[in-house]
Design an enzyme around this catalytic site. Structure first.
Site, PDB file in Angstrom:
ATOM      1  N   HIS A  69     -17.477   2.630   1.060  1.00  0.00           N
ATOM      2  CA  HIS A  69     -16.969   1.461   1.798  1.00  0.00           C
ATOM      3  C   HIS A  69     -17.338   1.507   3.280  1.00  0.00           C
ATOM      4  O   HIS A  69     -17.319   2.572   3.899  1.00  0.00           O
ATOM      5  CB  HIS A  69     -15.446   1.382   1.654  1.00  0.00           C
TER       6      HIS A  69
ATOM      7  N   ASP B  24       0.777  -1.251   0.000  1.00  0.00           N
ATOM      8  CA  ASP B  24       0.000   0.000   0.000  1.00  0.00           C
ATOM      9  C   ASP B  24       0.811   1.307   0.000  1.00  0.00           C
ATOM     10  O   ASP B  24       0.547   2.212   0.811  1.00  0.00           O
ATOM     11  CB  ASP B  24      -0.949   0.006   1.212  1.00  0.00           C
TER      12      ASP B  24
ATOM     13  N   CYS C 140      -1.860  -3.010   7.951  1.00  0.00           N
ATOM     14  CA  CYS C 140      -1.811  -3.898   6.786  1.00  0.00           C
ATOM     15  C   CYS C 140      -0.561  -4.770   6.755  1.00  0.00           C
ATOM     16  O   CYS C 140      -0.618  -5.936   6.376  1.00  0.00           O
ATOM     17  CB  CYS C 140      -1.986  -3.089   5.509  1.00  0.00           C
TER      18      CYS C 140
ATOM     19  N   HIS D  84     -10.866   0.690  -2.448  1.00  0.00           N
ATOM     20  CA  HIS D  84     -12.227   0.632  -1.922  1.00  0.00           C
ATOM     21  C   HIS D  84     -13.265   1.257  -2.850  1.00  0.00           C
ATOM     22  O   HIS D  84     -12.996   2.291  -3.482  1.00  0.00           O
ATOM     23  CB  HIS D  84     -12.308   1.405  -0.598  1.00  0.00           C
TER      24      HIS D  84
ATOM     25  N   ASP E  50      -4.676  -0.806  -1.519  1.00  0.00           N
ATOM     26  CA  ASP E  50      -5.976  -0.696  -0.877  1.00  0.00           C
ATOM     27  C   ASP E  50      -6.891  -0.078  -1.942  1.00  0.00           C
ATOM     28  O   ASP E  50      -6.509   0.917  -2.572  1.00  0.00           O
ATOM     29  CB  ASP E  50      -5.829   0.241   0.339  1.00  0.00           C
TER      30      ASP E  50
ATOM     31  N   LYS F 175      -7.015  -4.989  -2.722  1.00  0.00           N
ATOM     32  CA  LYS F 175      -7.772  -5.527  -1.590  1.00  0.00           C
ATOM     33  C   LYS F 175      -8.723  -4.472  -1.047  1.00  0.00           C
ATOM     34  O   LYS F 175      -8.547  -3.280  -1.324  1.00  0.00           O
ATOM     35  CB  LYS F 175      -6.819  -6.009  -0.491  1.00  0.00           C
TER      36      LYS F 175
ATOM     37  N   HIS G 274     -10.595   6.896   2.042  1.00  0.00           N
ATOM     38  CA  HIS G 274      -9.224   6.758   1.515  1.00  0.00           C
ATOM     39  C   HIS G 274      -9.185   5.696   0.423  1.00  0.00           C
ATOM     40  O   HIS G 274     -10.021   4.793   0.401  1.00  0.00           O
ATOM     41  CB  HIS G 274      -8.254   6.381   2.645  1.00  0.00           C
TER      42      HIS G 274
HETATM   43 ZN   LIG Z   1      -8.530   0.857   3.561  1.00  0.00          ZN
END
Ligand SMILES: [Zn+2]
Length: 211
Positions: free
Chosen positions: A60, A16, A159, A56, A54, A114, A89
């Site tokens: 989310h 990330d 993470c 989303h 990351d 993810k 984010h």
């Molecule tokens: Zn996130």
């Protein structure tokens, strides 16, 4: 410190390194950008590299804005347990979700995204926060024949931590390259991460020790 020789069964997972997690981003990790040159250098030593993102959808479940009356860093109960709420984010296909512009790992073979399901957060790059939904990364690593996983990136206490724990449980050798990570540290999360990783036997290494 003993030198660690990197070979063909080793993989570097870069977690990330995205604009929203760097200074100026919506969920910035203090000094997060400092890991970029370290990772660029480190990646040259690994023939095999995976980048994660990351990623989303806009509404989310982990976003405080999706829960009227809640604010970032509140904790709520969801189907799979407790969930910290974050500022919006890494929304899919936005500037904040892009990799930091200075990240340069052209030989990375896989970009793993993810957190793509609206109703489940995903700290780990292996399993989402319900601890059941796989991202597919275990299968990829097994099929490629990797035995050891080296982790670097953001954030160490979320993470990176959960990715290291899952990799260990899946039977991989695991090392966290600490100088190539930075943490957020919400409510003692850095101390908790270090304790948990130590308890599981995850090795902590310095990038200088890799050859
Ligand atoms: Zn996130």
């Amino acid at each position: 410190m003993a030198r660690i020789k990197i070979g063909d069964r080793d993989v570097l997972i870069v977690v990330d390194i995205q604009n929203d997690f760097c200074p100026g981003g919506s969920l910035s990790v203090p000094n997060g950008h400092e890991v970029v040159p370290v990772i660029n250098r480190l990646a040259k030593q690994f023939p095999h590299v995976v980048l994660t993102q990351d990623w989303h959808p806009p509404d989310h479940l982990s976003f405080a804005a999706a829960h009227p009356g809640k604010k970032p860093y509140d904790i709520i109960a969801v189907d799979y347990g407790q969930q910290i709420l974050w500022p919006d984010h890494c929304v899919q296909a936005t500037h904040g979700a892009e990799f930091h512009k200075d990240l340069h790992v052209p030989h990375a073979a896989l970009v793993l995204r993810k957190g793509i399901h609206r109703a489940i957060d995903s700290y780990s790059t292996f399993y989402e926060n319900d601890r059941k939904t796989p991202t597919g990364l275990v299968g990829y690593l097994r099929e490629r024949g990797f035995a050891r996983v080296f982790l670097a990136g953001l954030a160490l206490d979320f993470c990176v931590r959960y990715s290291a724990e899952d990799a260990k449980r899946e039977g991989f050798g695991v090392a966290v390259i600490e100088d190539a990570c930075r943490g957020i540290d919400v409510d003692g999360s850095m101390g908790a991460a270090r304790k948990s990783l130590e308890g599981l036997g995850v090795v902590r290494v310095d990038s200088e020790a890799l050859a």
